[in-house]
Design a protein around this motif. Structure first.
Motif, PDB file in Angstrom:
ATOM      1  N   MET A   1       0.472  -0.575  -0.173  1.00 59.21           N
ATOM      2  CA  MET A   1      -0.003   0.381  -0.053  1.00 59.21           C
ATOM      3  C   MET A   1       1.144   1.188   0.085  1.00 59.21           C
ATOM      4  O   MET A   1       1.735   1.197   0.228  1.00 59.21           O
ATOM      5  N   LEU A   2       0.092   2.426  -0.342  1.00 59.64           N
ATOM      6  CA  LEU A   2       1.702   4.017  -0.683  1.00 59.64           C
ATOM      7  C   LEU A   2       1.277   4.335   0.818  1.00 59.64           C
ATOM      8  O   LEU A   2       0.762   3.835   1.482  1.00 59.64           O
ATOM      9  N   LYS A   3       2.090   4.937   1.120  1.00 59.33           N
ATOM     10  CA  LYS A   3       2.590   5.305   2.248  1.00 59.33           C
ATOM     11  C   LYS A   3       2.816   6.896   2.048  1.00 59.33           C
ATOM     12  O   LYS A   3       3.992   6.984   1.603  1.00 59.33           O
ATOM     13  N   LEU A   4       2.366   7.811   2.728  1.00 60.87           N
ATOM     14  CA  LEU A   4       2.815   8.898   2.591  1.00 60.87           C
ATOM     15  C   LEU A   4       3.079   9.565   3.666  1.00 60.87           C
ATOM     16  O   LEU A   4       2.047   9.778   5.604  1.00 60.87           O
ATOM     17  N   HIS A   5       3.904   9.656   3.665  1.00 64.80           N
ATOM     18  CA  HIS A   5       4.632  10.151   5.432  1.00 64.80           C
ATOM     19  C   HIS A   5       4.765  11.927   5.083  1.00 64.80           C
ATOM     20  O   HIS A   5       4.965  13.556   4.050  1.00 64.80           O
ATOM     21  N   GLY A   6       4.364  12.375   6.335  1.00 66.14           N
ATOM     22  CA  GLY A   6       4.475  13.846   7.008  1.00 66.14           C
ATOM     23  C   GLY A   6       3.661  13.858   7.748  1.00 66.14           C
ATOM     24  O   GLY A   6       3.470  13.377   9.114  1.00 66.14           O
ATOM     25  N   LEU A  20      -5.435  12.639  -2.754  1.00 60.80           N
ATOM     26  CA  LEU A  20      -5.695  10.699  -2.761  1.00 60.80           C
ATOM     27  C   LEU A  20      -6.239  10.582  -1.875  1.00 60.80           C
ATOM     28  O   LEU A  20      -7.214   9.467  -2.331  1.00 60.80           O
ATOM     29  N   LEU A  21      -7.398  10.954  -0.919  1.00 62.54           N
ATOM     30  CA  LEU A  21      -8.510  11.148  -0.925  1.00 62.54           C
ATOM     31  C   LEU A  21      -9.838  10.931  -2.082  1.00 62.54           C
ATOM     32  O   LEU A  21     -11.145  10.354  -1.910  1.00 62.54           O
ATOM     33  N   ASP A  22      -9.429  12.685  -2.218  1.00 59.38           N
ATOM     34  CA  ASP A  22     -10.651  12.377  -3.638  1.00 59.38           C
ATOM     35  C   ASP A  22     -10.338  11.700  -4.658  1.00 59.38           C
ATOM     36  O   ASP A  22     -11.137  11.371  -4.742  1.00 59.38           O
ATOM     37  N   LYS A  23      -9.464  11.056  -4.581  1.00 62.02           N
ATOM     38  CA  LYS A  23      -9.779   9.682  -5.651  1.00 62.02           C
ATOM     39  C   LYS A  23      -9.794   8.487  -5.246  1.00 62.02           C
ATOM     40  O   LYS A  23     -10.049   7.738  -5.868  1.00 62.02           O
ATOM     41  N   GLY A  24     -10.196   7.894  -3.658  1.00 64.28           N
ATOM     42  CA  GLY A  24     -10.510   7.040  -3.225  1.00 64.28           C
ATOM     43  C   GLY A  24      -9.086   5.836  -3.265  1.00 64.28           C
ATOM     44  O   GLY A  24      -9.228   4.898  -3.819  1.00 64.28           O
ATOM     45  N   ILE A  25      -7.586   7.060  -3.253  1.00 67.03           N
ATOM     46  CA  ILE A  25      -6.557   5.519  -3.255  1.00 67.03           C
ATOM     47  C   ILE A  25      -6.184   5.243  -2.191  1.00 67.03           C
ATOM     48  O   ILE A  25      -6.621   6.036  -1.259  1.00 67.03           O
ATOM     49  N   ASP A  26      -5.870   3.895  -1.763  1.00 69.51           N
ATOM     50  CA  ASP A  26      -5.821   3.537  -0.465  1.00 69.51           C
ATOM     51  C   ASP A  26      -4.417   3.467   0.206  1.00 69.51           C
ATOM     52  O   ASP A  26      -3.350   3.505  -0.721  1.00 69.51           O
ATOM     53  N   LEU A  69       1.283  10.028  -9.484  1.00 70.75           N
ATOM     54  CA  LEU A  69       0.018   9.001  -9.221  1.00 70.75           C
ATOM     55  C   LEU A  69      -0.260   9.340 -10.151  1.00 70.75           C
ATOM     56  O   LEU A  69      -1.608   8.457 -10.611  1.00 70.75           O
ATOM     57  N   GLU A  70      -1.260  10.524 -10.750  1.00 74.09           N
ATOM     58  CA  GLU A  70      -2.004  10.716 -11.914  1.00 74.09           C
ATOM     59  C   GLU A  70      -1.848  10.054 -12.986  1.00 74.09           C
ATOM     60  O   GLU A  70      -2.619   9.053 -13.767  1.00 74.09           O
ATOM     61  N   ALA A 192     -15.512  22.950   1.958  1.00 76.73           N
ATOM     62  CA  ALA A 192     -16.497  22.419   2.233  1.00 76.73           C
ATOM     63  C   ALA A 192     -16.751  20.818   1.982  1.00 76.73           C
ATOM     64  O   ALA A 192     -17.882  20.146   2.911  1.00 76.73           O
ATOM     65  N   SER A 193     -16.399  20.077   1.317  1.00 76.90           N
ATOM     66  CA  SER A 193     -16.393  19.181   0.215  1.00 76.90           C
ATOM     67  C   SER A 193     -16.514  18.030   1.732  1.00 76.90           C
ATOM     68  O   SER A 193     -15.323  18.420   2.610  1.00 76.90           O
ATOM     69  N   PRO A 194     -16.353  16.871   1.338  1.00 77.09           N
ATOM     70  CA  PRO A 194     -16.157  16.031   2.975  1.00 77.09           C
ATOM     71  C   PRO A 194     -14.830  16.032   2.420  1.00 77.09           C
ATOM     72  O   PRO A 194     -13.947  15.697   4.259  1.00 77.09           O
ATOM     73  N   VAL A 195     -13.826  15.889   1.576  1.00 75.57           N
ATOM     74  CA  VAL A 195     -12.575  15.487   2.216  1.00 75.57           C
ATOM     75  C   VAL A 195     -11.825  17.192   2.736  1.00 75.57           C
ATOM     76  O   VAL A 195     -11.311  16.912   2.997  1.00 75.57           O
ATOM     77  N   GLY A 196     -12.815  17.981   2.233  1.00 78.06           N
ATOM     78  CA  GLY A 196     -11.460  19.192   2.411  1.00 78.06           C
ATOM     79  C   GLY A 196     -11.569  19.011   4.161  1.00 78.06           C
ATOM     80  O   GLY A 196     -11.170  19.287   4.421  1.00 78.06           O
TER      81      GLY A 196
END
Ligand SMILES: N[C@@H](CCC(=O)N[C@@H](CS)C(=O)NCC(=O)O)C(=O)O
Length: 212
Positions: A1-6, A20-26, A69-70, A192-196
């Motif tokens: 799985m992808l890991k995002l460090h930060g 990542l969340l917007d695209k639904g990527i795990d 990622l794109e 205002a979006s759920p991800v935002g």
């Protein structure tokens, strides 16, 4: 799985997280702060975050991570598909990054109670005024920054402008977002979006913890 460090205070980290969340990527979030520790420099050559870890190695630089990622996850598109429009979107991304966000970043200390020398304030303000002129010339705002499709540039702009704006409001009572007609509406919609909302909630908690 992808890991995002930060960490969730970083506008760069939040832009990748939102994408990542917007695209639904795990993906998995791995808490990390910028560091010059040799073990961190092995994954991030300048010791900066965010870092994207994939099976084949690690990547840094937000635009590089997003463009990679794109390619892996082209749907829904978050860059224009026409080659020229694609390049124009990257031009705008870079203009925001180098000429608006980067000078604001030099004054970030003000959000944590640190002094920003007058000379630095004046130099950075001048750079930002010029950068904003560039953004106004490049941004299409129809209604999004690169046209009628939401792109990674809008996501990057959300976090870059919001953080930069906190800095300039505090130092100069200057609303940067209002300087670009139509920008406020786009950023508000994204936030205002759920991800935002999720990214913002986690950002506020991290900021509060850091400010003590
Ligand atoms: N150009 C980098 C900038 C990333 C960046 O500056 N991250 C900050 C946190 S918001 C950082 O790691 N700063 C530590 C440093 O500059 O040493 C990118 O696009 O990802």
């Amino acid at each position: 799985m992808l890991k995002l460090h930060g960490f969730a205070v970083s506008n760069y980290y939040n832009a990748v997280k939102h994408y990542l969340l917007d695209k639904g990527i795990d993906f998995e979030e791995v808490p990390a702060v910028p560091s010059q520790d040799p073990s961190f420099l092995a994954v991030s050559p300048l010791g900066k975050v965010p870092v994207l870890e994939v099976e084949t190695g690690t990547l840094t630089e937000t635009n590089v991570i997003l463009e990679y990622l794109e390619v892996l996850y082209p749907e829904p598109p978050r860059y224009p598909t026409d080659p020229f429009d694609y390049a124009k979107s990257k031009q705008l991304f870079k203009t925001i990054e180098l000429y608006v966000e980067a000078p604001a970043h030099r004054m970030l200390g003000v959000l944590f109670g640190r002094e920003v020398p007058d000379a630095v304030q004046q130099e950075c303000k001048g750079q930002m005024e010029r950068g904003l002129e560039g953004v106004r010339r490049l941004a299409r705002m129809t209604p999004y920054l690169c046209g009628d499709q939401l792109t990674a540039v809008d996501l990057f702009a959300l976090y870059a402008f919001k953080l930069s704006n906190s800095v300039t409001r505090k130092l100069f009572s200057w609303d940067l977002i209002a300087e670009v007609p139509g920008l406020n509406a786009v950023l508000d919609e994204l936030q205002a979006s759920p991800v935002g909302q999720r990214v913002l909630t986690e950002n506020k908690a991290a900021l509060k913890a850091m400010q003590g």
